[in-house]
Design a protein around this motif. Structure first.
Motif, PDB file in Angstrom:
ATOM      1  N   PHE A   1      53.144 -38.265   6.542  1.00  0.00           N
ATOM      2  CA  PHE A   1      53.000 -36.906   6.008  1.00  0.00           C
ATOM      3  C   PHE A   1      53.892 -36.713   4.783  1.00  0.00           C
ATOM      4  O   PHE A   1      53.442 -36.233   3.743  1.00  0.00           O
ATOM      5  N   ALA A   2      55.162 -37.087   4.891  1.00  0.00           N
ATOM      6  CA  ALA A   2      56.101 -36.900   3.776  1.00  0.00           C
ATOM      7  C   ALA A   2      55.667 -37.708   2.553  1.00  0.00           C
ATOM      8  O   ALA A   2      55.709 -37.200   1.425  1.00  0.00           O
ATOM      9  N   ALA A   3      55.244 -38.938   2.766  1.00  0.00           N
ATOM     10  CA  ALA A   3      54.806 -39.777   1.638  1.00  0.00           C
ATOM     11  C   ALA A   3      53.555 -39.195   0.991  1.00  0.00           C
ATOM     12  O   ALA A   3      53.472 -39.090  -0.243  1.00  0.00           O
ATOM     13  N   ALA A   4      52.568 -38.803   1.800  1.00  0.00           N
ATOM     14  CA  ALA A   4      51.324 -38.258   1.253  1.00  0.00           C
ATOM     15  C   ALA A   4      51.562 -36.935   0.540  1.00  0.00           C
ATOM     16  O   ALA A   4      50.996 -36.684  -0.533  1.00  0.00           O
ATOM     17  N   LEU A   5      52.411 -36.078   1.095  1.00  0.00           N
ATOM     18  CA  LEU A   5      52.713 -34.802   0.444  1.00  0.00           C
ATOM     19  C   LEU A   5      53.429 -35.028  -0.881  1.00  0.00           C
ATOM     20  O   LEU A   5      53.107 -34.391  -1.892  1.00  0.00           O
ATOM     21  N   ALA A   6      54.376 -35.945  -0.897  1.00  0.00           N
ATOM     22  CA  ALA A   6      55.085 -36.253  -2.149  1.00  0.00           C
ATOM     23  C   ALA A   6      54.124 -36.781  -3.205  1.00  0.00           C
ATOM     24  O   ALA A   6      54.183 -36.367  -4.376  1.00  0.00           O
TER      25      ALA A   6
END
Length: 162
Positions: free
Chosen positions: A23-28
């Protein structure tokens, strides 16, 4: 002691770690690419208006000269600000979309926790991507006032290049 055959994802630290990291990687990536596109692709984005599109099949979006990303007209970058949902439907109802996003995020977390097993890593990746897309769009609505889009994935058959 035997291991249960179905360990729900909400009880697995590994499943949570995968969900949160993906989630954090995709959102970034989502927010960074939108920021990059809106700084470099063109001066002004196209703004979708449902009133101009609805009932007017002859209406053409006023495309700016985009940036070809894949040769052969398969993928161009065009800046679009969407104040509504799909094709500008629901303009001026940003609060409704924010509430809808919160409900969708909670639903996705319930699906993750109750209906996937600790080993369903493909499902966890998919849920993380859906969450990142929803939160990225909600961030746009709250900070920009519209969802920022920039990928045009359709071939430009019959359109003159500018």
């Amino acid at each position: 002691m035997t291991q249960p055959t179905f360990l729900p994802a909400w009880r697995s630290p590994r499943a949570w770690a995968l969900l949160l990291l993906a989630f954090a990687a995709a959102l970034a990536i989502d927010l960074w690419t939108k920021d990059w596109a809106f700084r470099t692709v063109a001066g002004e984005p196209v703004e979708l208006s449902y009133e101009r599109i609805a009932g007017h099949p002859e209406y053409r979006l006023p495309w700016h000269a985009g940036v070809p990303a894949i040769p052969g007209d398969l993928l161009d970058f065009h800046l679009v600000l969407n104040h509504g949902a799909v094709f500008g439907i629901g303009q001026g109802r940003g609060a409704v979309f924010v509430v809808f996003t919160v409900v969708a995020v909670l639903t996705a977390l319930v699906i993750f926790g109750r209906y996937t097993s600790a080993r369903s890593w493909v499902s966890h990746l998919g849920i993380a991507l859906v969450l990142a897309g929803g939160i990225g769009n909600m961030w746009d609505r709250l900070t920009v006032g519209a969802v920022r889009d920039f990928m045009h994935l359709f071939p430009q058959i019959g359109r003159a290049h500018v």
